[in-house]
Design a protein around this motif. Structure first.
Motif, PDB file in Angstrom:
ATOM      1  N   TYR A  36       0.812  -1.215   0.000  1.00 38.23           N
ATOM      2  CA  TYR A  36       0.000   0.000   0.000  1.00 38.23           C
ATOM      3  C   TYR A  36       0.852   1.274   0.000  1.00 38.23           C
ATOM      4  CZ  TYR A  36      -4.459  -2.392   0.715  1.00 38.23           C
ATOM      5  OH  TYR A  36      -5.593  -3.154   0.550  1.00 38.23           O
ATOM      6  N   GLY A  37       2.161   1.133   0.090  1.00 34.88           N
ATOM      7  CA  GLY A  37       3.025   2.307   0.063  1.00 34.88           C
ATOM      8  C   GLY A  37       2.725   3.243   1.218  1.00 34.88           C
ATOM      9  N   SER A  38       2.427   4.489   0.906  1.00 35.74           N
ATOM     10  CA  SER A  38       2.186   5.499   1.940  1.00 35.74           C
ATOM     11  C   SER A  38       0.740   5.529   2.419  1.00 35.74           C
ATOM     12  CB  SER A  38       2.578   6.883   1.416  1.00 35.74           C
ATOM     13  OG  SER A  38       1.793   7.214   0.271  1.00 35.74           O
ATOM     14  N   CYS A  39      -0.111   4.697   1.856  1.00 40.18           N
ATOM     15  CA  CYS A  39      -1.525   4.666   2.265  1.00 40.18           C
ATOM     16  C   CYS A  39      -1.645   4.073   3.676  1.00 40.18           C
ATOM     17  CB  CYS A  39      -2.329   3.828   1.274  1.00 40.18           C
ATOM     18  SG  CYS A  39      -4.089   3.688   1.666  1.00 40.18           S
ATOM     19  N   PRO A  40      -2.251   4.792   4.633  1.00 38.57           N
ATOM     20  CA  PRO A  40      -2.381   4.272   5.998  1.00 38.57           C
ATOM     21  C   PRO A  40      -3.235   3.011   6.037  1.00 38.57           C
ATOM     22  CG  PRO A  40      -2.817   6.631   5.919  1.00 38.57           C
ATOM     23  CD  PRO A  40      -2.786   6.154   4.492  1.00 38.57           C
ATOM     24  N   VAL A  41      -2.806   2.057   6.849  1.00 38.96           N
ATOM     25  CA  VAL A  41      -3.483   0.764   6.948  1.00 38.96           C
ATOM     26  C   VAL A  41      -3.948   0.544   8.385  1.00 38.96           C
ATOM     27  CG1 VAL A  41      -3.190  -1.743   6.769  1.00 38.96           C
ATOM     28  CG2 VAL A  41      -2.146  -0.239   5.055  1.00 38.96           C
ATOM     29  N   LYS A  42      -5.215   0.198   8.549  1.00 39.65           N
ATOM     30  CA  LYS A  42      -5.736  -0.196   9.857  1.00 39.65           C
ATOM     31  C   LYS A  42      -5.505  -1.692  10.059  1.00 39.65           C
ATOM     32  CE  LYS A  42      -7.618   3.874  10.632  1.00 39.65           C
ATOM     33  NZ  LYS A  42      -7.133   4.778  11.700  1.00 39.65           N
ATOM     34  N   THR A  43      -5.425  -2.126  11.328  1.00 41.17           N
ATOM     35  CA  THR A  43      -5.150  -3.532  11.600  1.00 41.17           C
ATOM     36  C   THR A  43      -6.100  -4.091  12.656  1.00 41.17           C
ATOM     37  OG1 THR A  43      -3.527  -3.015  13.327  1.00 41.17           O
ATOM     38  CG2 THR A  43      -2.707  -3.252  11.076  1.00 41.17           C
ATOM     39  N   ILE A  44      -6.268  -5.406  12.586  1.00 37.70           N
ATOM     40  CA  ILE A  44      -6.933  -6.143  13.654  1.00 37.70           C
ATOM     41  C   ILE A  44      -6.035  -7.311  14.043  1.00 37.70           C
ATOM     42  CG2 ILE A  44      -9.313  -5.510  13.136  1.00 37.70           C
ATOM     43  CD1 ILE A  44      -9.599  -8.117  11.581  1.00 37.70           C
ATOM     44  N   ALA A  45      -6.065  -7.691  15.309  1.00 34.47           N
ATOM     45  CA  ALA A  45      -5.208  -8.768  15.815  1.00 34.47           C
ATOM     46  C   ALA A  45      -5.874 -10.118  15.554  1.00 34.47           C
ATOM     47  CB  ALA A  45      -4.929  -8.564  17.300  1.00 34.47           C
ATOM     48  N   ARG A  46      -5.988 -10.450  14.282  1.00 36.90           N
ATOM     49  CA  ARG A  46      -6.633 -11.689  13.857  1.00 36.90           C
ATOM     50  C   ARG A  46      -5.799 -12.333  12.759  1.00 36.90           C
ATOM     51  NH1 ARG A  46     -12.260 -12.954  15.488  1.00 36.90           N
ATOM     52  NH2 ARG A  46     -12.813 -11.338  16.997  1.00 36.90           N
ATOM     53  N   GLY A  47      -6.234 -13.527  12.327  1.00 42.03           N
ATOM     54  CA  GLY A  47      -5.689 -14.150  11.139  1.00 42.03           C
ATOM     55  C   GLY A  47      -6.668 -13.967  10.000  1.00 42.03           C
ATOM     56  N   HIS A  48      -6.432 -14.677   8.886  1.00 47.81           N
ATOM     57  CA  HIS A  48      -7.336 -14.524   7.758  1.00 47.81           C
ATOM     58  C   HIS A  48      -8.701 -15.128   8.070  1.00 47.81           C
ATOM     59  CE1 HIS A  48      -7.769 -13.367   3.555  1.00 47.81           C
ATOM     60  NE2 HIS A  48      -8.555 -14.422   3.408  1.00 47.81           N
ATOM     61  N   THR A  49      -8.696 -16.332   8.610  1.00 41.52           N
ATOM     62  CA  THR A  49      -9.955 -17.003   8.911  1.00 41.52           C
ATOM     63  C   THR A  49     -10.704 -16.294  10.027  1.00 41.52           C
ATOM     64  OG1 THR A  49      -8.894 -19.098   8.295  1.00 41.52           O
ATOM     65  CG2 THR A  49     -11.002 -19.230   9.467  1.00 41.52           C
ATOM     66  N   THR A  50     -10.020 -16.018  11.115  1.00 40.34           N
ATOM     67  CA  THR A  50     -10.686 -15.360  12.246  1.00 40.34           C
ATOM     68  C   THR A  50     -11.002 -13.901  11.919  1.00 40.34           C
ATOM     69  OG1 THR A  50      -8.528 -14.908  13.261  1.00 40.34           O
ATOM     70  CG2 THR A  50      -9.689 -16.898  13.971  1.00 40.34           C
ATOM     71  N   GLY A  51     -10.201 -13.293  11.051  1.00 40.74           N
ATOM     72  CA  GLY A  51     -10.492 -11.927  10.626  1.00 40.74           C
ATOM     73  C   GLY A  51     -11.772 -11.851   9.818  1.00 40.74           C
ATOM     74  N   ALA A  52     -11.970 -12.834   8.944  1.00 42.00           N
ATOM     75  CA  ALA A  52     -13.189 -12.864   8.143  1.00 42.00           C
ATOM     76  C   ALA A  52     -14.428 -13.089   9.001  1.00 42.00           C
ATOM     77  CB  ALA A  52     -13.091 -13.952   7.083  1.00 42.00           C
ATOM     78  N   LEU A  53     -14.220 -13.637  10.196  1.00 38.52           N
ATOM     79  CA  LEU A  53     -15.329 -13.874  11.129  1.00 38.52           C
ATOM     80  C   LEU A  53     -15.539 -12.712  12.101  1.00 38.52           C
ATOM     81  CD1 LEU A  53     -14.591 -17.628  12.022  1.00 38.52           C
ATOM     82  CD2 LEU A  53     -16.291 -16.757  10.413  1.00 38.52           C
ATOM     83  N   ALA A  54     -14.687 -11.717  12.040  1.00 40.15           N
ATOM     84  CA  ALA A  54     -14.795 -10.558  12.936  1.00 40.15           C
ATOM     85  C   ALA A  54     -15.795  -9.565  12.348  1.00 40.15           C
ATOM     86  CB  ALA A  54     -13.423  -9.908  13.121  1.00 40.15           C
ATOM     87  N   TYR A  55     -17.039 -10.010  12.254  1.00 41.88           N
ATOM     88  CA  TYR A  55     -18.052  -9.264  11.503  1.00 41.88           C
ATOM     89  C   TYR A  55     -18.249  -7.852  12.031  1.00 41.88           C
ATOM     90  CZ  TYR A  55     -19.114 -14.064  10.099  1.00 41.88           C
ATOM     91  OH  TYR A  55     -19.024 -15.360   9.649  1.00 41.88           O
ATOM     92  N   LYS A  56     -18.310  -7.699  13.326  1.00 41.34           N
ATOM     93  CA  LYS A  56     -18.563  -6.379  13.904  1.00 41.34           C
ATOM     94  C   LYS A  56     -17.422  -5.417  13.585  1.00 41.34           C
ATOM     95  CE  LYS A  56     -19.979  -4.160  18.258  1.00 41.34           C
ATOM     96  NZ  LYS A  56     -18.877  -3.188  18.440  1.00 41.34           N
ATOM     97  N   GLN A  57     -16.187  -5.895  13.699  1.00 41.61           N
ATOM     98  CA  GLN A  57     -15.042  -5.038  13.414  1.00 41.61           C
ATOM     99  C   GLN A  57     -14.979  -4.663  11.938  1.00 41.61           C
ATOM    100  OE1 GLN A  57     -12.456  -7.907  15.737  1.00 41.61           O
ATOM    101  NE2 GLN A  57     -11.280  -6.023  16.056  1.00 41.61           N
TER     102      GLN A  57
END
Length: 287
Positions: free
Chosen positions: A256-277
Motif C-alpha cells: 500500500y506504500g504510503s496509504c495508511p493501513v488499519k489492523t486487527i489482531a486476527r488471522g485470515h480465517t478469524t479476521g473474516a469472522l470478525a463481523y462487527k469489526q
C-alpha cells in the motif's frame, strides 16, 4: 505462532488436501486491463430490491454473474457495494453477517456482487483451473461494480463506498486502480500483491506446482502494487489482519506504500469472522 495463525493453517491444509488446484490447466493470461477492455455486460434496469442474474462476454467466453440490491433506503443515503471472498458459497454468507440489515440499522443502501464461478463450489473449482479464468473473473467483477457506480450516479446523490473481504478486497483495489469512480474504498483482508497469496503464502498450498515453478506470468498479471502507487489513495482505507497467513500482513501492508493501513489482531480465517469489526471499519467511511 498465534492461535489465529494455527487456525489459518488448519483451514488451508484441509481445503488444499481435497480441492483441485489453482491454475492446474493454464498459467498464461492477458492483463487485467486487457480483460476489462473485452468485458461486455448487458446491465439491466434496476426496478427494486432483489437479485439480478447477468451474463458477461469475456476473453474466456460467457460468464454467469449476479448482483443483489439488498436494501434501498432512498436516493439521498450513501451506498455500500460489497464483494464476497473466494470460494464463498453461498455468496451472501459473509455479507449477511457483516451487514445484518434486517436486525441492525445499517444507514446505507446495500448492493452485493456475485463474481463469476461462484454459483456453487463445483463452479468455483472449474473456474480456478486457469490463470486466464481468474483474471477474467476479477475483470468482470470490477466492470460490474463500475456499472453499479454509474447507475448510482444517475439515480442517487449519496456517497458510494466499495468494499469486500479477501478476494472482494482485491477487487475493490482493482476498481480504485482502473476507475476510481466511487467516493471511498475499504478493502478488507486484501492488498495489492495477489500473486504473493497464490505463490508464497500459506494459500500457495492450493496452487498447482507447475504455477509455483513458473511464477512470472502470475506475478505479471496479479501484482497491482505499481498501478496502485501511481494513483492518489486518500480515499482508500485498507484493513489487514496482523496474524494473516494467506494475505500476509507485512507484504500486503508494504504494497500500500504510503496509504495508511488499519489492523486487527486476527488471522485470515478469524479476521473474516470478525463481523462487527469489519462492519465498523466500513461504516466509518460514511462519516
Amino acid at each position: 505462532m498465534s492461535i489465529h495463525s494455527l487456525i489459518d493453517n488448519a483451514a488451508v491444509g484441509l481445503g488444499a488436501k481435497f480441492m483441485p488446484k489453482y491454475f492446474r490447466e493454464g498459467i498464461e493470461s492477458e492483463s487485467i486491463a486487457e480483460n476489462l477492455t473485452n468485458v461486455l455486460i448487458d446491465f439491466p434496469q434496476v426496478t427494486g430490491e432483489g437479485d439480478y442474474e447477468l451474463l458477461a462476454d469475456t476473453l474466456v467466453g460467457k460468464l454467469n454473474i449476479a448482483f443483489r440490491l439488498a436494501q434501498w433506503i432512498d436516493e439521498s443515503h450513501p451506498t455500500i457495494i460489497y464483494h464476497h471472498g473466494a470460494s464463498e458459497t453461498p455468496f451472501d454468507y459473509g455479507f449477511n453477517r457483516i451487514f445484518p440489515y434486517k436486525k441492525v440499522d445499517i444507514p446505507a443502501n446495500l448492493f452485493l456482487i456475485r463474481a463469476p464461478f461462484h454459483r456453487n463450489m463445483k463452479d468455483f473449482q472449474q473456474g480456478i483451473r486457469t490463470l486466464a479464468n481468474v483474471t477474467a473473473m476479477l475483470a468482470v467483477s470490477v466492470r460490474l461494480i463500475e456499472h453499479l457506480v454509474e447507475f448510482l450516479k444517475r439515480n442517487s446523490g449519496g456517497k458510494i463506498i466499495v468494499t469486500g473481504t479477501s478476494l472482494g478486497g482485491f477487487v475493490a483495489n482493482l476498481h480504485h486502480i482502473h476507475y476510481n469512480s466511487a467516493d471511498y474504498y475499504a478493502p478488507l483482508l486484501a492488498g495489492l500483491r495477489m500473486d504473493d497469496a497464490y505463490l508464497r503464502s500459506l494459500y500457495s498450498r492450493a496452487t498447482a506446482q507447475k504455477a509455483k515453478d513458473n511464477p512470472a506470468g502470475i506475478e505479471k498479471v496479479l501484482n497491482f502494487e505499481q498501478d496502485f502507487c501511481a494513483r492518489e489513495s486518500d480515499n482508500v482505507s485498507p484493513l489487514l489482519a496482523i496474524h494473516d497467513q494467506l494475505v500476509r500482513y507485512e507484504q500486503q501492508k508494504a504494497s500500500y506504500g504510503s496509504c495508511p493501513v488499519k489492523t486487527i489482531a486476527r488471522g485470515h480465517t478469524t479476521g473474516a469472522l470478525a463481523y462487527k469489526q469489519l462492519r465498523e471499519h466500513v461504516l466509518k467511511c460514511l462519516d
